[in-house]
Write an enzyme that holds these catalytic residues in place. Structure first.
Site, PDB file in Angstrom:
ATOM      1  N   ALA A  86       0.798  -1.052   0.093  1.00 11.18           N
ATOM      2  CA  ALA A  86       0.094   0.192  -0.154  1.00 11.18           C
ATOM      3  C   ALA A  86       1.006   1.105   0.043  1.00 11.18           C
ATOM      4  CB  ALA A  86      -1.066  -0.059   0.986  1.00 11.18           C
ATOM      5  N   HIS A 102       6.796   6.151   1.910  1.00  5.18           N
ATOM      6  CA  HIS A 102       7.623   4.961   1.306  1.00  5.18           C
ATOM      7  C   HIS A 102       8.241   5.269   0.122  1.00  5.18           C
ATOM      8  CE1 HIS A 102       3.962   2.343   2.635  1.00  5.18           C
ATOM      9  NE2 HIS A 102       5.034   1.924   3.446  1.00  5.18           N
ATOM     10  N   SER A 142       0.318   7.465   5.855  1.00  4.40           N
ATOM     11  CA  SER A 142       0.396   6.139   6.339  1.00  4.40           C
ATOM     12  C   SER A 142      -0.801   5.452   5.431  1.00  4.40           C
ATOM     13  CB  SER A 142      -0.420   6.360   7.797  1.00  4.40           C
ATOM     14  OG  SER A 142      -0.865   5.089   8.118  1.00  4.40           O
TER      15      SER A 142
END
Ligand code: PAF
Length: 264
Positions: free
Chosen positions: A32, A37, A185
């Protein structure tokens, strides 16, 4: 991008790269993928020769089966994003690949892992440390990159790497935020649009009290969040961080702010 499922093949490939004098930057994830990231991956690409990413939703770090069931799965989109940024390697193991021991062995930290997020999530950090140790040993990267949003996780992984003499350098990268201030997140996807607006208040309140650190700041910040409808799990200063975990509806969010880094 080369995709590998088998741990032995992954280890051999990583070893061959190291033997060829190439330095690998490793970003372990549960998929996800979001801007947070991608910022870790960008940093790894800037600092190392190769980028290796893993995607594995690790069941042993979920103490709540509903949380595991609801965890977003976006594998096709993730692969497209990784291809887009020109990641070199993707490790996509299954449960049996990473846990051939059926979880008989695990890493336990006996102090900090019982605090903050560990207080209400028994076994969570043991699950994290165990899977990260496996991934680090399989990858033997020059450096592995972790987001400071999960500051407690970063501290525990860094401590483990030191305790077990791992060769991989553990690098912390700053929290990446949405325009509203909400920390990026994978769980943000689970928020409704009104919950998302409310969630942005978490950073606002933390920042306000981090700007004026004084005795009782954490308690006052917790009260202010509770008054705004957050269910506050904890709000606490540790070292130079004001850290919080809150629940909005069924979604649990964490965030933290450096107490000294915010100018008034
Ligand atoms: O931060 C995460 O996404 C996970 O805890 C990690 C480090 C990939 C271990 O499963």
């Amino acid at each position: 991008m080369i995709q590998i499922q088998n741990p032995v093949m992954w280890k051999q490939t990583m070893e061959q790269n190291t033997a060829a004098g190439l330095k690998t930057g490793f970003v372990p994830t549960m998929g996800a993928l979001h801007k947070g990231h991608l910022s870790l991956m960008e940093r790894a690409q800037a600092e190392q020769d190769l980028l290796a990413v893993s995607i594995f939703v690790n069941p042993t770090q979920f103490n709540d089966p509903t949380d595991l069931r609801d965890y977003p799965n976006r594998i096709e989109e993730d692969i497209a994003k990784l291809t887009d940024i020109k990641a070199d390697y993707l490790f996509l193991p299954g449960y049996d690949d990473l846990y051939p021991d059926s979880c008989r062995y695990s890493v336990v930290e006996k102090d900090f892992s019982g605090q903050l997020c560990g207080r209400n999530r028994p076994g969570h950090f043991s699950g994290v440390l165990t899977v990260v140790l496996k991934l680090l040993l399989l990858t033997e990267a020059k450096a592995a990159y972790f987001g400071e949003k999960d500051w407690q996780q970063y501290k525990l992984i860094k401590g483990m790497a030191e305790a077990f003499f791992l060769d991989t350098e553990i690098i912390a990268c700053p929290v990446v935020r949405e325009d509203s201030g909400l920390a990026c997140s994978s769980r943000n996807e689970l928020l409704s649009s009104s919950e998302r607006n409310q969630a942005a208040r978490l950073y606002e309140v933390l920042s306000k009290y981090a700007r004026n650190p004084c005795a009782g700041a954490a308690e006052s910040a917790a009260q202010e969040l509770a008054a705004q409808g957050f269910a506050v799990e904890y709000l606490q200063q540790v070292e130079d961080r004001l850290l919080a975990a809150v629940q909005i509806g069924s979604v649990r969010l964490i965030d933290n702010v450096r107490v000294t880094a915010i100018s008034s």
